[in-house]
Design an enzyme around this catalytic site. Structure first.
Site, short mmCIF file in Angstrom:
data_model
loop_
_atom_site.label_atom_id
_atom_site.label_comp_id
_atom_site.label_asym_id
_atom_site.label_seq_id
_atom_site.Cartn_x
_atom_site.Cartn_y
_atom_site.Cartn_z
N TYR A 1 0.80 -1.25 0.06
CA TYR A 1 -0.03 0.08 0.03
C TYR A 1 0.72 1.24 -0.09
O TYR A 1 0.98 2.01 -0.82
CB TYR A 1 -0.90 -0.19 1.21
CG TYR A 1 -1.74 1.20 1.57
CD1 TYR A 1 -2.76 1.51 0.47
CD2 TYR A 1 -1.37 1.83 2.43
CE1 TYR A 1 -3.49 2.77 0.63
CE2 TYR A 1 -2.30 3.28 2.73
CZ TYR A 1 -3.22 3.63 1.69
OH TYR A 1 -3.67 4.76 1.98
N GLU B 1 -10.92 6.04 5.61
CA GLU B 1 -10.28 6.53 6.49
C GLU B 1 -11.12 6.79 7.91
O GLU B 1 -10.49 6.66 8.99
CB GLU B 1 -9.64 7.82 6.33
CG GLU B 1 -8.34 7.76 5.24
CD GLU B 1 -7.23 7.78 6.07
OE1 GLU B 1 -7.20 7.56 7.13
OE2 GLU B 1 -6.12 7.41 5.15
N TRP C 1 -4.61 1.63 10.80
CA TRP C 1 -4.92 1.79 9.31
C TRP C 1 -4.96 0.27 8.64
O TRP C 1 -5.38 -0.04 7.89
CB TRP C 1 -4.31 2.84 8.62
CG TRP C 1 -4.58 2.65 6.98
CD1 TRP C 1 -3.58 2.37 6.07
CD2 TRP C 1 -5.74 3.02 6.38
NE1 TRP C 1 -4.16 2.73 4.79
CE2 TRP C 1 -5.46 3.06 5.32
CE3 TRP C 1 -6.89 3.47 6.73
CZ2 TRP C 1 -6.33 3.16 4.04
CZ3 TRP C 1 -7.96 3.70 6.07
CH2 TRP C 1 -7.75 3.54 4.61
#
Length: 187
Positions: free
Chosen positions: A16, A38, A46
């Protein structure tokens, strides 16, 4: 290990970081999708949400705001048993509210992308980080954007989460200067 990738060794996160994080996004739908994701990581890592991304895409019609905005209480009830997403009702409802806010912003600003990019004068703001210890987690721009989003019904997007979004969507270039994935090094 690339210190820019927050010191993680997880291959999902490294991929990512190396291929998506911090690369400027201009597509309104992709920006909406990233913002919705988010908002789900408030209070969580995350990486937790990143590993559940595909399930969220399935649960929320690949974050098509037109479809998401029409979701009902019954749809949210059903999502409380949907596999591999965070079963926090208020967070799930927040995505529906965000879809409605998305259309209000589109009406007022012409596009969701235009609205967001106006906060950085339509070009990525380079944070100029040389080492991880220089990184910050919030600033005045994120605080102002968070307040504006709240006025449009967005939830779970406080200043720290909005700052994280600005970095992830490439509105802020928060890669270390030496990072091979820094957009300035890809030119």
């Amino acid at each position: 290990m690339n210190p820019c990738a927050f010191g993680t060794k997880d291959p999902t996160y490294i991929d990512y970081h190396d291929n998506l994080w911090g690369q400027p996004l201009y597509d309104s739908l992709q920006l909406f999708k990233l913002m919705a994701l988010e908002s789900q990581h408030a209070g969580l890592s995350w990486l937790t949400i990143l590993k559940k991304k595909e399930a969220y895409e399935e649960a929320f019609y690949n974050f098509d705001p037109a479809k998401v905005a029409k979701m009902t209480e019954q749809d949210i009830d059903n999502l409380m048993n949907f596999p591999n997403i965070v079963h926090n009702r208020k967070k799930l409802e927040a995505i529906v509210n965000q879809a409605k806010g998305y259309f209000a912003i589109e009406k007022d600003y012409g596009s969701f992308s235009e609205f967001l990019w106006s906060y950085v004068n339509h070009q990525p703001y380079d944070m100029q980080y040389e080492k991880p210890s220089e990184r910050i987690t919030v600033d005045e721009t994120a605080t102002q954007l968070s307040k504006k989003l709240k006025n449009y019904g967005f939830k779970f997007l406080g200043p720290v989460t909005v700052f994280s979004f600005l970095e992830a969507a490439g509105l802020y270039n928060a890669h270390l200067k030496s990072c091979p994935s820094n957009p300035n090094n890809l030119k």
